[in-house]
Design a protein around this motif. Structure first.
Motif, mmCIF file in Angstrom:
data_model
loop_
_atom_site.group_PDB
_atom_site.id
_atom_site.type_symbol
_atom_site.label_atom_id
_atom_site.label_comp_id
_atom_site.label_asym_id
_atom_site.label_seq_id
_atom_site.Cartn_x
_atom_site.Cartn_y
_atom_site.Cartn_z
ATOM 1 N N TYR A 80 0.612 -1.291 0.178
ATOM 2 C CA TYR A 80 0.052 0.031 0.102
ATOM 3 C C TYR A 80 0.769 1.291 -0.107
ATOM 4 C CZ TYR A 80 -3.586 -3.304 1.130
ATOM 5 O OH TYR A 80 -4.416 -4.431 0.991
ATOM 6 N N LEU A 81 0.418 2.284 -0.556
ATOM 7 C CA LEU A 81 1.132 3.683 -0.484
ATOM 8 C C LEU A 81 -0.148 4.447 -0.178
ATOM 9 C CD1 LEU A 81 3.061 3.667 -3.822
ATOM 10 C CD2 LEU A 81 4.039 3.613 -1.529
ATOM 11 N N GLU A 82 0.326 5.634 0.854
ATOM 12 C CA GLU A 82 -0.631 6.525 1.020
ATOM 13 C C GLU A 82 0.049 8.109 0.966
ATOM 14 O OE1 GLU A 82 -2.449 6.160 4.756
ATOM 15 O OE2 GLU A 82 -0.759 5.596 5.605
ATOM 16 N N ARG A 83 -0.419 9.149 1.387
ATOM 17 C CA ARG A 83 0.123 10.264 1.440
ATOM 18 C C ARG A 83 1.452 10.343 2.389
ATOM 19 N NH1 ARG A 83 -2.071 15.487 -0.222
ATOM 20 N NH2 ARG A 83 -0.823 17.043 0.812
ATOM 21 N N ASP A 84 2.280 11.009 1.869
ATOM 22 C CA ASP A 84 3.760 11.099 2.339
ATOM 23 C C ASP A 84 4.595 11.903 1.711
ATOM 24 O OD1 ASP A 84 6.174 10.774 3.583
ATOM 25 O OD2 ASP A 84 6.293 8.800 3.505
ATOM 26 N N THR A 85 4.462 13.243 2.003
ATOM 27 C CA THR A 85 5.582 14.202 1.359
ATOM 28 C C THR A 85 6.766 14.501 2.230
ATOM 29 O OG1 THR A 85 4.291 15.968 2.793
ATOM 30 C CG2 THR A 85 3.217 15.607 0.826
ATOM 31 N N VAL A 86 7.182 13.497 3.005
ATOM 32 C CA VAL A 86 8.315 13.667 3.592
ATOM 33 C C VAL A 86 9.684 12.684 3.051
ATOM 34 C CG1 VAL A 86 9.627 13.436 5.776
ATOM 35 C CG2 VAL A 86 7.223 14.373 5.934
ATOM 36 N N HIS A 87 9.125 11.738 2.763
ATOM 37 C CA HIS A 87 10.128 10.499 2.100
ATOM 38 C C HIS A 87 9.927 10.318 0.917
ATOM 39 C CE1 HIS A 87 9.138 9.279 6.538
ATOM 40 N NE2 HIS A 87 10.486 9.410 6.655
ATOM 41 N N GLU A 88 11.061 10.438 -0.040
ATOM 42 C CA GLU A 88 11.122 10.182 -1.495
ATOM 43 C C GLU A 88 11.080 8.513 -1.545
ATOM 44 O OE1 GLU A 88 13.588 10.914 -5.502
ATOM 45 O OE2 GLU A 88 14.277 11.594 -3.535
ATOM 46 N N ASN A 89 10.336 8.033 -2.442
ATOM 47 C CA ASN A 89 10.229 6.555 -2.535
ATOM 48 C C ASN A 89 10.075 5.971 -4.139
ATOM 49 O OD1 ASN A 89 8.854 3.986 -2.231
ATOM 50 N ND2 ASN A 89 7.718 4.496 -0.705
ATOM 51 N N TYR A 90 10.759 5.043 -4.324
ATOM 52 C CA TYR A 90 10.772 4.587 -5.832
ATOM 53 C C TYR A 90 9.248 3.839 -6.158
ATOM 54 C CZ TYR A 90 15.675 5.607 -6.682
ATOM 55 O OH TYR A 90 16.933 6.180 -6.879
ATOM 56 N N ALA A 91 8.705 3.253 -5.060
ATOM 57 C CA ALA A 91 7.657 2.857 -5.229
ATOM 58 C C ALA A 91 6.397 3.886 -5.874
ATOM 59 C CB ALA A 91 6.886 2.076 -4.399
ATOM 60 N N VAL A 92 6.592 5.047 -5.315
ATOM 61 C CA VAL A 92 5.814 6.343 -5.724
ATOM 62 C C VAL A 92 6.129 6.686 -6.992
ATOM 63 C CG1 VAL A 92 5.100 8.696 -5.046
ATOM 64 C CG2 VAL A 92 5.381 6.924 -3.086
ATOM 65 N N ARG A 93 7.342 6.717 -7.335
ATOM 66 C CA ARG A 93 7.709 7.021 -8.641
ATOM 67 C C ARG A 93 7.127 5.926 -9.654
ATOM 68 N NH1 ARG A 93 12.056 10.364 -9.773
ATOM 69 N NH2 ARG A 93 13.129 11.367 -8.342
ATOM 70 N N ALA A 94 6.939 4.858 -9.382
ATOM 71 C CA ALA A 94 6.545 3.796 -10.375
ATOM 72 C C ALA A 94 4.970 4.070 -10.254
ATOM 73 C CB ALA A 94 6.697 2.353 -9.882
ATOM 74 N N VAL A 110 6.295 13.008 -11.631
ATOM 75 C CA VAL A 110 6.829 11.967 -11.289
ATOM 76 C C VAL A 110 8.394 12.300 -10.344
ATOM 77 C CG1 VAL A 110 8.093 9.875 -12.100
ATOM 78 C CG2 VAL A 110 6.252 10.646 -13.418
ATOM 79 N N ASP A 111 7.952 12.646 -9.214
ATOM 80 C CA ASP A 111 8.966 13.026 -8.090
ATOM 81 C C ASP A 111 9.506 11.942 -6.999
ATOM 82 O OD1 ASP A 111 6.615 13.555 -6.771
ATOM 83 O OD2 ASP A 111 6.811 15.496 -6.496
ATOM 84 N N GLY A 112 8.504 11.161 -6.768
ATOM 85 C CA GLY A 112 8.687 10.050 -5.657
ATOM 86 C C GLY A 112 8.024 10.573 -4.389
ATOM 87 N N TYR A 113 7.323 11.515 -4.238
ATOM 88 C CA TYR A 113 6.663 11.996 -3.234
ATOM 89 C C TYR A 113 5.236 11.724 -3.245
ATOM 90 C CZ TYR A 113 11.142 14.205 -1.649
ATOM 91 O OH TYR A 113 12.531 14.166 -1.534
#
Length: 158
Positions: A80-94, A110-113
């Motif tokens: 799962y992914l949800e709102r997170d503007t603190v940690h950059e994440n490769y899963a969020v980029r995908a 496409v910034d990872g946040y």
């Protein structure tokens, strides 16, 4: 002198606000404590279910493979992914790449946040495919989304 009094009053209000309890992390909203975005963050799904931190390659229906969010690089996509503007994440980029190009929601950067635009795009996809529009990316959203391959175009996961 007046500026000093205003500053002191503002400091006191800020301190008082830090003392206001928000209730336990798993408290249900009530008439006295309505559902807020802060509550949503406190009752994070990341604590109870696997958070996507990596990406893995999966085949799509039109040919080729695409990156999709996974628990870790090469791991399961049941996360799962949800709102997170603190940690950059490769899963969020995908996810953002899939939203921007597979679902054609070009306002997604496409910034990872996982910020406001990503949340809005996930809700849009969830509404489009008649899912619960909670803004949280998970297995149901993943299975309904179109994913983009640069050569083969857009397709669903096999």
């Amino acid at each position: 002198m007046i500026k000093a009094k205003k500053l002191l009053a503002l400091s006191a209000m800020t301190f008082a606000l830090t003392l206001v309890p928000f209730g336990p992390a798993n408290a249900a909203p009530s008439a006295h404590m309505p559902e807020t975005f802060a509550h949503t963050q406190v009752r994070s799904v990341q604590a109870s279910r696997g958070k996507c931190w990596g990406r893995t390659s999966r085949a799509i229906t039109v040919g080729g493979s695409v990156w999709v969010p996974a628990v870790h690089d090469g791991g399961t996509t049941n996360c799962y992914l949800e709102r997170d503007t603190v940690h950059e994440n490769y899963a969020v980029r995908a996810l953002q790449y899939g939203l921007a190009y597979g679902e054609n929601l070009r306002y997604v950067k496409v910034d990872g946040y996982y910020g406001g635009n990503t949340t809005r795009a996930v809700v849009s996809v969830q509404n489009l495919y008649h899912l619960d529009p909670d803004g949280i990316y998970g297995p149901a959203t993943r299975s309904k989304m179109f994913w983009h391959h640069n050569w083969y175009g857009n397709g669903k996961l096999k």
